[in-house]
Design a protein around this motif. Structure first.
Motif, PDB file in Angstrom:
ATOM      1  N   ALA A 165       9.214  -4.437   3.607  1.00 21.32           N
ATOM      2  CA  ALA A 165       7.929  -5.131   3.536  1.00 21.32           C
ATOM      3  C   ALA A 165       6.840  -4.176   3.056  1.00 21.32           C
ATOM      4  O   ALA A 165       5.963  -4.553   2.274  1.00 21.32           O
ATOM      5  N   GLY A 166       6.906  -2.905   3.519  1.00 16.42           N
ATOM      6  CA  GLY A 166       5.957  -1.896   3.054  1.00 16.42           C
ATOM      7  C   GLY A 166       6.116  -1.608   1.568  1.00 16.42           C
ATOM      8  O   GLY A 166       5.118  -1.441   0.840  1.00 16.42           O
ATOM      9  N   ILE A 167       7.369  -1.546   1.096  1.00 16.86           N
ATOM     10  CA  ILE A 167       7.626  -1.361  -0.330  1.00 16.86           C
ATOM     11  C   ILE A 167       7.014  -2.522  -1.123  1.00 16.86           C
ATOM     12  O   ILE A 167       6.344  -2.320  -2.153  1.00 16.86           O
ATOM     13  N   ALA A 168       7.239  -3.752  -0.643  1.00 14.95           N
ATOM     14  CA  ALA A 168       6.684  -4.923  -1.314  1.00 14.95           C
ATOM     15  C   ALA A 168       5.162  -4.871  -1.323  1.00 14.95           C
ATOM     16  O   ALA A 168       4.516  -5.250  -2.315  1.00 14.95           O
ATOM     17  N   GLY A 169       4.567  -4.384  -0.228  1.00 16.80           N
ATOM     18  CA  GLY A 169       3.119  -4.251  -0.177  1.00 16.80           C
ATOM     19  C   GLY A 169       2.599  -3.260  -1.207  1.00 16.80           C
ATOM     20  O   GLY A 169       1.578  -3.509  -1.863  1.00 16.80           O
ATOM     21  N   GLY A 170       3.290  -2.126  -1.365  1.00 14.03           N
ATOM     22  CA  GLY A 170       2.887  -1.154  -2.371  1.00 14.03           C
ATOM     23  C   GLY A 170       2.982  -1.713  -3.783  1.00 14.03           C
ATOM     24  O   GLY A 170       2.101  -1.493  -4.622  1.00 14.03           O
ATOM     25  N   LEU A 171       4.060  -2.446  -4.059  1.00 14.28           N
ATOM     26  CA  LEU A 171       4.202  -3.082  -5.372  1.00 14.28           C
ATOM     27  C   LEU A 171       3.100  -4.121  -5.597  1.00 14.28           C
ATOM     28  O   LEU A 171       2.536  -4.211  -6.686  1.00 14.28           O
ATOM     29  N   TYR A 172       2.796  -4.884  -4.554  1.00 13.74           N
ATOM     30  CA  TYR A 172       1.751  -5.908  -4.645  1.00 13.74           C
ATOM     31  C   TYR A 172       0.386  -5.271  -4.930  1.00 13.74           C
ATOM     32  O   TYR A 172      -0.371  -5.768  -5.775  1.00 13.74           O
ATOM     33  N   ALA A 173       0.076  -4.176  -4.238  1.00 13.00           N
ATOM     34  CA  ALA A 173      -1.216  -3.521  -4.426  1.00 13.00           C
ATOM     35  C   ALA A 173      -1.385  -3.014  -5.855  1.00 13.00           C
ATOM     36  O   ALA A 173      -2.462  -3.165  -6.460  1.00 13.00           O
TER      37      ALA A 173
ATOM     38  N   TYR B 244      -1.743  -0.486   1.760  1.00 15.23           N
ATOM     39  CA  TYR B 244      -2.872   0.434   1.911  1.00 15.23           C
ATOM     40  C   TYR B 244      -2.433   1.889   1.800  1.00 15.23           C
ATOM     41  O   TYR B 244      -3.134   2.720   1.201  1.00 15.23           O
ATOM     42  N   CYS B 245      -1.281   2.218   2.362  1.00 16.21           N
ATOM     43  CA  CYS B 245      -0.794   3.597   2.292  1.00 16.21           C
ATOM     44  C   CYS B 245      -0.493   3.994   0.848  1.00 16.21           C
ATOM     45  O   CYS B 245      -0.932   5.052   0.382  1.00 16.21           O
ATOM     46  N   ALA B 246       0.243   3.152   0.130  1.00 13.19           N
ATOM     47  CA  ALA B 246       0.594   3.464  -1.262  1.00 13.19           C
ATOM     48  C   ALA B 246      -0.660   3.517  -2.142  1.00 13.19           C
ATOM     49  O   ALA B 246      -0.806   4.412  -2.981  1.00 13.19           O
ATOM     50  N   ALA B 247      -1.577   2.562  -1.944  1.00 13.00           N
ATOM     51  CA  ALA B 247      -2.794   2.528  -2.754  1.00 13.00           C
ATOM     52  C   ALA B 247      -3.670   3.744  -2.479  1.00 13.00           C
ATOM     53  O   ALA B 247      -4.279   4.318  -3.404  1.00 13.00           O
ATOM     54  N   ALA B 248      -3.748   4.163  -1.217  1.00 13.01           N
ATOM     55  CA  ALA B 248      -4.559   5.332  -0.879  1.00 13.01           C
ATOM     56  C   ALA B 248      -4.018   6.588  -1.553  1.00 13.01           C
ATOM     57  O   ALA B 248      -4.791   7.432  -2.033  1.00 13.01           O
ATOM     58  N   ILE B 249      -2.688   6.718  -1.622  1.00  9.91           N
ATOM     59  CA  ILE B 249      -2.086   7.900  -2.250  1.00  9.91           C
ATOM     60  C   ILE B 249      -2.404   7.942  -3.735  1.00  9.91           C
ATOM     61  O   ILE B 249      -2.831   8.972  -4.270  1.00  9.91           O
ATOM     62  N   THR B 250      -2.200   6.824  -4.434  1.00  5.90           N
ATOM     63  CA  THR B 250      -2.439   6.828  -5.885  1.00  5.90           C
ATOM     64  C   THR B 250      -3.931   6.887  -6.226  1.00  5.90           C
ATOM     65  O   THR B 250      -4.302   7.449  -7.250  1.00  5.90           O
TER      66      THR B 250
ATOM     67  N   ALA C 249      -6.149  -4.712  -6.591  1.00  6.98           N
ATOM     68  CA  ALA C 249      -7.197  -4.842  -5.583  1.00  6.98           C
ATOM     69  C   ALA C 249      -6.582  -5.496  -4.354  1.00  6.98           C
ATOM     70  O   ALA C 249      -5.837  -6.469  -4.471  1.00  6.98           O
ATOM     71  N   ILE C 250      -6.874  -4.942  -3.194  1.00  5.19           N
ATOM     72  CA  ILE C 250      -6.366  -5.515  -1.941  1.00  5.19           C
ATOM     73  C   ILE C 250      -7.503  -5.578  -0.933  1.00  5.19           C
ATOM     74  O   ILE C 250      -8.445  -4.779  -0.985  1.00  5.19           O
ATOM     75  N   ALA C 251      -7.417  -6.540  -0.040  1.00  7.27           N
ATOM     76  CA  ALA C 251      -8.400  -6.694   1.027  1.00  7.27           C
ATOM     77  C   ALA C 251      -7.666  -7.161   2.279  1.00  7.27           C
ATOM     78  O   ALA C 251      -6.615  -7.810   2.187  1.00  7.27           O
ATOM     79  N   PRO C 252      -8.196  -6.870   3.466  1.00  3.99           N
ATOM     80  CA  PRO C 252      -7.519  -7.279   4.706  1.00  3.99           C
ATOM     81  C   PRO C 252      -7.266  -8.784   4.779  1.00  3.99           C
ATOM     82  O   PRO C 252      -6.247  -9.214   5.334  1.00  3.99           O
ATOM     83  N   ALA C 253      -8.160  -9.576   4.210  1.00  2.89           N
ATOM     84  CA  ALA C 253      -8.001 -11.036   4.261  1.00  2.89           C
ATOM     85  C   ALA C 253      -6.742 -11.508   3.544  1.00  2.89           C
ATOM     86  O   ALA C 253      -6.239 -12.602   3.822  1.00  2.89           O
ATOM     87  N   GLY C 254      -6.205 -10.701   2.632  1.00  4.23           N
ATOM     88  CA  GLY C 254      -5.004 -11.086   1.899  1.00  4.23           C
ATOM     89  C   GLY C 254      -3.727 -10.920   2.692  1.00  4.23           C
ATOM     90  O   GLY C 254      -2.649 -11.321   2.222  1.00  4.23           O
TER      91      GLY C 254
END
Length: 316
Positions: free
Chosen positions: A222-230, A70-76, A235-240
């Motif tokens: 894990a945060g780096i992996a989350g940014g790459l995943y996003a 969410y942090c990486a996606a919000a920035i971009t 598209a990302i959602a809390p359910a994921g």
């Protein structure tokens, strides 16, 4: 002459650049699978530092992943258009923005790991697992109720910045960091904490500090992996990022062999490929997938790729 670990890292980064140069010739489906494997390797290796080498049991890795995503996606998404301009900017500008977003996502996840780790890592065993599980669910519910981040629907239209080169590069950095940390003089504190926490404290080691360091480093990647995943899924959602995702990462670590970095890498590769291989029998895929996991854990409780009988200090 560079040390062997640095040479291996440099070789991996050159390999990532080479793969990126020929990525347009690779079938898009195989490229997607390879990218998914790389992201899962980062998640599994980072969790192995906590669960495998330090001997804790965290069930909140998906929570740290979601913070980074969410942090990486919000920035971009929100800052990117203003920084890059209406034309979208140059490739160098996009790459710089993406790198900054990934690092910010990793640092935010590391901060979350610190905030969770300081009060909770004095606990042990099942109690720690429950606390980290609770943290993951709290983070998911928070994102689900923040309207600026899309609420339950999540964020859509995230720029497709993730490439196989980015993923392989960060996977190499994660593996390099974990191995160098574990096999350093400081890293022996992780092994001592894993083997006998009471004995480690008796000789003067602050085991809580070692657990917090492992937790923060694991959360960062894990945060780096989350940014790459996003930026891969767009598209990302809390359910994921729910409890199921955390269990999936834990299974990769346990199946590969806790405290065995190479085994955990192979476990992540196997559990990423297995659902794809079972696609022809889609109706029964998850049943067969579950049965295979049960059979593997009954036949190899120490991990499918763990052939060591020594302590974790001897494992790669």
């Amino acid at each position: 002459m560079l040390p062997k670990p640095l040479l291996a890292l440099a070789g991996a980064l050159l390999l990532a650049a080479g793969i990126g140069a020929v990525s347009d010739r690779i079938d898009p489906y195989f490229l997607d699978v390879l990218t998914g494997i790389g992201i899962n390797v980062i998640l599994a290796v980072s969790l192995n530092l906590v669960n495998g080498y330090t001997g804790q049991f965290s069930l909140g890795h998906a929570g740290f992943m979601s913070v980074g995503a969410y942090c990486a996606a919000a920035i971009t998404l929100f800052a990117g258009p203003g920084l890059l301009g209406p034309s979208g900017g140059s490739a160098l500008g996009q790459g710089s923005l993406f790198l900054a977003a990934l690092l910010c996502g990793g640092l935010c996840a590391a901060l979350a790991g610190l905030l969770v780790g300081v009060p909770s890592l004095r606990l042990k065993g099942d109690y720690l697992a429950i606390v980290t599980l609770g943290f993951g669910e709290i983070i998911r519910v928070i994102f689900q109720n923040v309207g600026a981040l899309g609420g339950a629907l999540g964020l859509n239209g995230i720029p497709a910045y993730t490439t196989i080169s980015w993923v392989v590069s960060f996977a190499a950095v994660a593996i390099f960091t974990v191995l160098c940390l574990v096999h350093s003089t400081y890293g022996r504190g992780f092994i001592a904490t894993h083997d006998d926490e009471i004995a480690a404290e008796a000789v003067g080691l602050n085991t809580t500090r070692y657990k917090i360091v492992a937790f923060v480093v694991g959360a960062f990647f894990a945060g780096i992996a989350g940014g790459l995943y996003a930026h891969f899924k767009q598209a990302i959602a809390p359910a994921g990022f729910d409890f199921t995702k955390s269990i999936e990462i834990v299974v990769m670590v346990i199946l590969g062999g806790m405290g065995n970095t190479m085994g955990v890498i192979l476990g992540a590769v196997l559990l990423t490929l297995l659902p794809e291989l079972l696609r022809p029998i889609a109706d029964y895929r998850m049943i067969i997938y579950s049965l295979i996991l049960i059979a593997l854990m009954i036949s190899r409780p120490q991990g499918l790729f763990n052939f060591h009988r020594r302590n974790p200090a001897a494992r790669g």
